[in-house]
Design a protein around this motif. Structure first.
Motif, PDB file in Angstrom:
ATOM      1  N   ALA A   1      36.375  39.165  26.333  1.00  0.00           N
ATOM      2  CA  ALA A   1      35.784  39.646  25.081  1.00  0.00           C
ATOM      3  C   ALA A   1      34.984  40.923  25.306  1.00  0.00           C
ATOM      4  CB  ALA A   1      34.896  38.570  24.471  1.00  0.00           C
ATOM      5  N   ASP A   2      34.509  41.137  26.529  1.00  0.00           N
ATOM      6  CA  ASP A   2      33.751  42.353  26.824  1.00  0.00           C
ATOM      7  C   ASP A   2      34.585  43.609  26.637  1.00  0.00           C
ATOM      8  OD1 ASP A   2      31.656  40.707  27.456  1.00  0.00           O
ATOM      9  OD2 ASP A   2      31.857  40.934  29.631  1.00  0.00           O
ATOM     10  N   ALA A   3      35.901  43.495  26.835  1.00  0.00           N
ATOM     11  CA  ALA A   3      36.766  44.668  26.705  1.00  0.00           C
ATOM     12  C   ALA A   3      36.755  45.212  25.282  1.00  0.00           C
ATOM     13  CB  ALA A   3      38.192  44.326  27.131  1.00  0.00           C
ATOM     14  N   GLY A   4      36.545  44.355  24.299  1.00  0.00           N
ATOM     15  CA  GLY A   4      36.538  44.798  22.908  1.00  0.00           C
ATOM     16  C   GLY A   4      35.348  45.666  22.552  1.00  0.00           C
ATOM     17  N   HIS A   5      34.330  45.658  23.388  1.00  0.00           N
ATOM     18  CA  HIS A   5      33.134  46.453  23.121  1.00  0.00           C
ATOM     19  C   HIS A   5      33.095  47.722  23.956  1.00  0.00           C
ATOM     20  CE1 HIS A   5      31.644  43.048  20.863  1.00  0.00           C
ATOM     21  NE2 HIS A   5      31.920  42.277  21.894  1.00  0.00           N
ATOM     22  N   LEU A   6      34.148  47.974  24.719  1.00  0.00           N
ATOM     23  CA  LEU A   6      34.198  49.136  25.598  1.00  0.00           C
ATOM     24  C   LEU A   6      35.244  50.122  25.125  1.00  0.00           C
ATOM     25  CD1 LEU A   6      34.203  47.257  29.026  1.00  0.00           C
ATOM     26  CD2 LEU A   6      32.260  48.399  27.961  1.00  0.00           C
ATOM     27  N   ALA A   7      35.072  51.353  25.529  1.00  0.00           N
ATOM     28  CA  ALA A   7      36.113  52.349  25.294  1.00  0.00           C
ATOM     29  C   ALA A   7      37.312  51.975  26.160  1.00  0.00           C
ATOM     30  CB  ALA A   7      35.604  53.736  25.665  1.00  0.00           C
ATOM     31  N   THR A   8      38.458  52.500  25.826  1.00  0.00           N
ATOM     32  CA  THR A   8      39.690  52.141  26.516  1.00  0.00           C
ATOM     33  C   THR A   8      39.598  52.336  28.016  1.00  0.00           C
ATOM     34  OG1 THR A   8      40.910  52.802  24.553  1.00  0.00           O
ATOM     35  CG2 THR A   8      42.184  52.518  26.544  1.00  0.00           C
ATOM     36  N   ASP A   9      38.925  53.382  28.469  1.00  0.00           N
ATOM     37  CA  ASP A   9      38.850  53.625  29.911  1.00  0.00           C
ATOM     38  C   ASP A   9      38.027  52.568  30.642  1.00  0.00           C
ATOM     39  OD1 ASP A   9      36.422  54.452  28.895  1.00  0.00           O
ATOM     40  OD2 ASP A   9      36.384  56.363  29.958  1.00  0.00           O
ATOM     41  N   GLY A  10      37.298  51.719  29.939  1.00  0.00           N
ATOM     42  CA  GLY A  10      36.541  50.643  30.567  1.00  0.00           C
ATOM     43  C   GLY A  10      37.287  49.325  30.618  1.00  0.00           C
ATOM     44  N   HIS A  11      38.436  49.246  29.953  1.00  0.00           N
ATOM     45  CA  HIS A  11      39.190  47.992  29.919  1.00  0.00           C
ATOM     46  C   HIS A  11      39.699  47.583  31.289  1.00  0.00           C
ATOM     47  CE1 HIS A  11      40.260  48.152  25.343  1.00  0.00           C
ATOM     48  NE2 HIS A  11      38.972  48.295  25.578  1.00  0.00           N
ATOM     49  N   ALA A  12      40.184  48.537  32.066  1.00  0.00           N
ATOM     50  CA  ALA A  12      40.782  48.212  33.362  1.00  0.00           C
ATOM     51  C   ALA A  12      39.788  47.476  34.254  1.00  0.00           C
ATOM     52  CB  ALA A  12      41.280  49.475  34.048  1.00  0.00           C
ATOM     53  N   GLU A  13      38.545  47.899  34.257  1.00  0.00           N
ATOM     54  CA  GLU A  13      37.537  47.247  35.096  1.00  0.00           C
ATOM     55  C   GLU A  13      37.356  45.782  34.687  1.00  0.00           C
ATOM     56  OE1 GLU A  13      32.789  47.560  36.139  1.00  0.00           O
ATOM     57  OE2 GLU A  13      33.799  49.292  35.277  1.00  0.00           O
ATOM     58  N   VAL A  14      37.309  45.523  33.389  1.00  0.00           N
ATOM     59  CA  VAL A  14      37.154  44.144  32.907  1.00  0.00           C
ATOM     60  C   VAL A  14      38.379  43.323  33.278  1.00  0.00           C
ATOM     61  CG1 VAL A  14      36.955  42.682  30.854  1.00  0.00           C
ATOM     62  CG2 VAL A  14      35.606  44.779  31.025  1.00  0.00           C
ATOM     63  N   TYR A  15      39.579  43.854  33.033  1.00  0.00           N
ATOM     64  CA  TYR A  15      40.806  43.121  33.326  1.00  0.00           C
ATOM     65  C   TYR A  15      40.920  42.819  34.817  1.00  0.00           C
ATOM     66  CZ  TYR A  15      42.241  44.459  28.596  1.00  0.00           C
ATOM     67  OH  TYR A  15      42.316  44.646  27.245  1.00  0.00           O
ATOM     68  N   GLU A  16      40.583  43.799  35.656  1.00  0.00           N
ATOM     69  CA  GLU A  16      40.652  43.583  37.098  1.00  0.00           C
ATOM     70  C   GLU A  16      39.646  42.534  37.545  1.00  0.00           C
ATOM     71  OE1 GLU A  16      40.184  47.487  38.711  1.00  0.00           O
ATOM     72  OE2 GLU A  16      42.225  48.086  38.140  1.00  0.00           O
ATOM     73  N   ASP A  17      38.459  42.537  36.949  1.00  0.00           N
ATOM     74  CA  ASP A  17      37.438  41.549  37.285  1.00  0.00           C
ATOM     75  C   ASP A  17      37.908  40.146  36.906  1.00  0.00           C
ATOM     76  OD1 ASP A  17      34.830  40.639  38.121  1.00  0.00           O
ATOM     77  OD2 ASP A  17      34.281  40.525  36.006  1.00  0.00           O
ATOM     78  N   VAL A  18      38.469  40.008  35.716  1.00  0.00           N
ATOM     79  CA  VAL A  18      38.964  38.701  35.257  1.00  0.00           C
ATOM     80  C   VAL A  18      40.122  38.251  36.141  1.00  0.00           C
ATOM     81  CG1 VAL A  18      40.109  37.487  33.359  1.00  0.00           C
ATOM     82  CG2 VAL A  18      38.155  38.981  32.898  1.00  0.00           C
ATOM     83  N   LEU A  19      41.047  39.146  36.425  1.00  0.00           N
ATOM     84  CA  LEU A  19      42.191  38.794  37.263  1.00  0.00           C
ATOM     85  C   LEU A  19      41.732  38.347  38.649  1.00  0.00           C
ATOM     86  CD1 LEU A  19      45.225  38.628  37.713  1.00  0.00           C
ATOM     87  CD2 LEU A  19      45.177  41.042  38.356  1.00  0.00           C
ATOM     88  N   ARG A  20      40.771  39.061  39.226  1.00  0.00           N
ATOM     89  CA  ARG A  20      40.240  38.701  40.543  1.00  0.00           C
ATOM     90  C   ARG A  20      39.629  37.294  40.507  1.00  0.00           C
ATOM     91  NH1 ARG A  20      38.554  43.279  41.806  1.00  0.00           N
ATOM     92  NH2 ARG A  20      36.794  43.291  40.386  1.00  0.00           N
ATOM     93  N   GLY A  21      38.849  37.003  39.475  1.00  0.00           N
ATOM     94  CA  GLY A  21      38.228  35.691  39.353  1.00  0.00           C
ATOM     95  C   GLY A  21      39.243  34.580  39.182  1.00  0.00           C
ATOM     96  N   LEU A  22      40.266  34.814  38.348  1.00  0.00           N
ATOM     97  CA  LEU A  22      41.299  33.798  38.154  1.00  0.00           C
ATOM     98  C   LEU A  22      42.122  33.603  39.425  1.00  0.00           C
ATOM     99  CD1 LEU A  22      42.502  34.722  34.554  1.00  0.00           C
ATOM    100  CD2 LEU A  22      41.056  32.797  35.237  1.00  0.00           C
ATOM    101  N   ARG A  23      42.405  34.700  40.116  1.00  0.00           N
ATOM    102  CA  ARG A  23      43.157  34.596  41.369  1.00  0.00           C
ATOM    103  C   ARG A  23      42.359  33.807  42.407  1.00  0.00           C
ATOM    104  NH1 ARG A  23      44.549  40.039  42.847  1.00  0.00           N
ATOM    105  NH2 ARG A  23      46.219  39.827  41.368  1.00  0.00           N
ATOM    106  N   ASP A  24      41.060  34.050  42.497  1.00  0.00           N
ATOM    107  CA  ASP A  24      40.210  33.305  43.431  1.00  0.00           C
ATOM    108  C   ASP A  24      40.195  31.815  43.085  1.00  0.00           C
ATOM    109  OD1 ASP A  24      39.637  35.672  44.739  1.00  0.00           O
ATOM    110  OD2 ASP A  24      37.619  35.877  43.880  1.00  0.00           O
ATOM    111  N   ALA A  25      40.141  31.510  41.786  1.00  0.00           N
ATOM    112  CA  ALA A  25      40.135  30.105  41.366  1.00  0.00           C
ATOM    113  C   ALA A  25      41.457  29.426  41.738  1.00  0.00           C
ATOM    114  CB  ALA A  25      39.888  30.002  39.865  1.00  0.00           C
ATOM    115  N   LEU A  26      42.565  30.127  41.560  1.00  0.00           N
ATOM    116  CA  LEU A  26      43.859  29.554  41.936  1.00  0.00           C
ATOM    117  C   LEU A  26      43.972  29.393  43.445  1.00  0.00           C
ATOM    118  CD1 LEU A  26      46.304  31.386  39.510  1.00  0.00           C
ATOM    119  CD2 LEU A  26      45.744  28.954  39.542  1.00  0.00           C
ATOM    120  N   SER A  27      43.473  30.364  44.189  1.00  0.00           N
ATOM    121  CA  SER A  27      43.506  30.271  45.649  1.00  0.00           C
ATOM    122  C   SER A  27      42.682  29.091  46.136  1.00  0.00           C
ATOM    123  CB  SER A  27      42.981  31.559  46.284  1.00  0.00           C
ATOM    124  OG  SER A  27      43.839  32.629  45.970  1.00  0.00           O
TER     125      SER A  27
END
Length: 93
Positions: free
Chosen positions: A48-74
């Motif tokens: 939900a944080d991505a919706g409050h950021l400019a487009t150039d800030g989305h990648a950081e949020v997506y990468e953070d979420v992906l990293r967290g989900l990947r760690d949880a799966l690992s």
């Protein structure tokens, strides 16, 4: 052949000297169903944080979420430590 103008170009005539400004960030309001796992739900809520950021800030949020989900799966794939062998009973004389 005749040149045609698209509807978008005809609807919004450009003003000379004025650049088009990007739209302001806005939440997407995509519903997220809780998974029941507090860690996973926290990562998904972070999207939900991505919706409050400019487009150039989305990648950081997506990468953070992906990293967290990947760690949880690992962590699910990690094998637990083997249990310690039971202590033998003392022998009786």
């Amino acid at each position: 052949m005749s040149e045609s103008v698209s509807e978008a170009d005809a609807a919004a005539p450009a003003e000379p000297g004025r650049a088009l400004e990007p739209a302001a960030p806005a939440p997407l309001n995509i519903p997220r169903t809780p998974t029941g796992d507090p860690g996973i739900d926290a990562h998904l809520e972070r999207l939900a944080d991505a919706g409050h950021l400019a487009t150039d800030g989305h990648a950081e949020v997506y990468e953070d979420v992906l990293r967290g989900l990947r760690d949880a799966l690992s962590a699910l794939d990690a094998r637990p430590e083997p249990p310690e062998p039971p202590t033998p009973y003392p022998s009786r004389p």
